[in-house]
Design an enzyme around this catalytic site. Structure first.
Site, mmCIF file in Angstrom:
data_model
loop_
_atom_site.group_PDB
_atom_site.id
_atom_site.type_symbol
_atom_site.label_atom_id
_atom_site.label_comp_id
_atom_site.label_asym_id
_atom_site.label_seq_id
_atom_site.Cartn_x
_atom_site.Cartn_y
_atom_site.Cartn_z
ATOM 1 N N CYS A 23 46.032 43.402 36.132
ATOM 2 C CA CYS A 23 46.102 43.004 37.536
ATOM 3 C C CYS A 23 44.728 42.521 37.977
ATOM 4 C CB CYS A 23 46.539 44.208 38.371
ATOM 5 S SG CYS A 23 46.721 43.837 40.121
ATOM 6 N N LEU A 24 44.698 41.421 38.707
ATOM 7 C CA LEU A 24 43.421 40.866 39.165
ATOM 8 C C LEU A 24 42.728 41.796 40.167
ATOM 9 C CD1 LEU A 24 44.513 37.137 39.519
ATOM 10 C CD2 LEU A 24 43.000 38.085 37.764
ATOM 11 N N GLY B 225 50.095 35.699 38.205
ATOM 12 C CA GLY B 225 50.711 35.970 39.495
ATOM 13 C C GLY B 225 49.680 36.479 40.486
ATOM 14 N N HIS C 72 53.380 44.773 44.752
ATOM 15 C CA HIS C 72 52.188 44.604 45.599
ATOM 16 C C HIS C 72 52.554 44.557 47.084
ATOM 17 C CE1 HIS C 72 48.700 44.140 43.011
ATOM 18 N NE2 HIS C 72 49.306 43.269 42.228
ATOM 19 N N HIS D 285 56.114 43.071 39.222
ATOM 20 C CA HIS D 285 54.712 43.462 39.453
ATOM 21 C C HIS D 285 54.228 42.933 40.810
ATOM 22 C CE1 HIS D 285 50.375 43.883 37.902
ATOM 23 N NE2 HIS D 285 50.254 43.204 39.015
ATOM 24 N N GLU D 286 54.494 41.650 41.066
ATOM 25 C CA GLU D 286 54.047 41.039 42.333
ATOM 26 C C GLU D 286 54.818 41.623 43.513
ATOM 27 O OE1 GLU D 286 51.358 39.575 42.082
ATOM 28 O OE2 GLU D 286 51.462 39.215 39.926
ATOM 29 N N GLN E 238 46.664 40.909 47.867
ATOM 30 C CA GLN E 238 45.495 40.806 46.984
ATOM 31 C C GLN E 238 44.442 39.847 47.524
ATOM 32 O OE1 GLN E 238 48.053 40.088 43.273
ATOM 33 N NE2 GLN E 238 46.283 41.198 42.470
#
Ligand code: NI
Length: 165
Positions: free
Chosen positions: A90-91, A46, A136, A132-133, A51
């Site tokens: 997480c990226l 995701g 963000h 999670h997304e 991000q």
């Protein structure tokens, strides 16, 4: 398309901001989201707009290969009482992971790649990933769901990792 990380102050500031609603779903936005799907192939499931430096309310999820889902102006309209725990990463905090408990099923409403509204039920990993997304978009990172002690430990580990690069 560069993915922002929390160790760089200016990037962290963007990651921590609450994002604005998308005003118009146009071809440029869809192309951009297509690109986001390409960027996470092989590295993540995701990616949310903040991000990649855009404080706007959209994200992509791709758990099954070649079956990306697009969420524009999403709202989580229902959550189960039952929780499940997944090891999340997480990226924007690459290389560290934490077990996070979240509702194990949710109902989400959003606009899709064709600019149409939809509602979906998600459970398990898909539910976790969407939450999670979605977080963000409100400037929330998975580590914020940990206890202070665990969060501090994870941050220390991450900063060590960054320094070793
Ligand atoms: Ni993330």
């Amino acid at each position: 398309m560069d993915i922002l990380t929390i160790d760089i102050e200016e990037q962290n500031a963007i990651l921590r901001q609450k994002s604005e609603k998308v005003k118009e779903i146009d071809q440029a936005l869809i192309d951009y989201m297509d690109h986001m799907v390409e960027v996470i192939k092989g590295s993540g499931i995701g990616l949310a707009a903040p991000q990649v430096g855009r404080n706007e309310r959209f994200f992509v999820v791709q758990i099954e290969e070649d079956k990306p889902l697009y969420f524009i102006n999403p709202e989580i309209i229902g959550t189960s009482e039952g929780l499940s725990s997944y090891e999340e990463g997480c990226l924007s905090i690459p290389g560290v992971y934490g077990d996070i408990k979240r509702p194990d099923s949710i109902q989400v409403q959003a606009w899709n790649r064709r600019g149409r509204p939809f509602t979906m039920e998600a459970e398990g990993l898909m539910a976790t990933c969407i939450q999670h997304e979605f977080d963000h978009l409100n400037g929330i990172l998975f580590m914020d769901h940990l206890s202070d002690r665990k969060k501090e430990k994870l941050l220390k580990k991450y900063m060590k990792l960054v320094e070793s690069l």
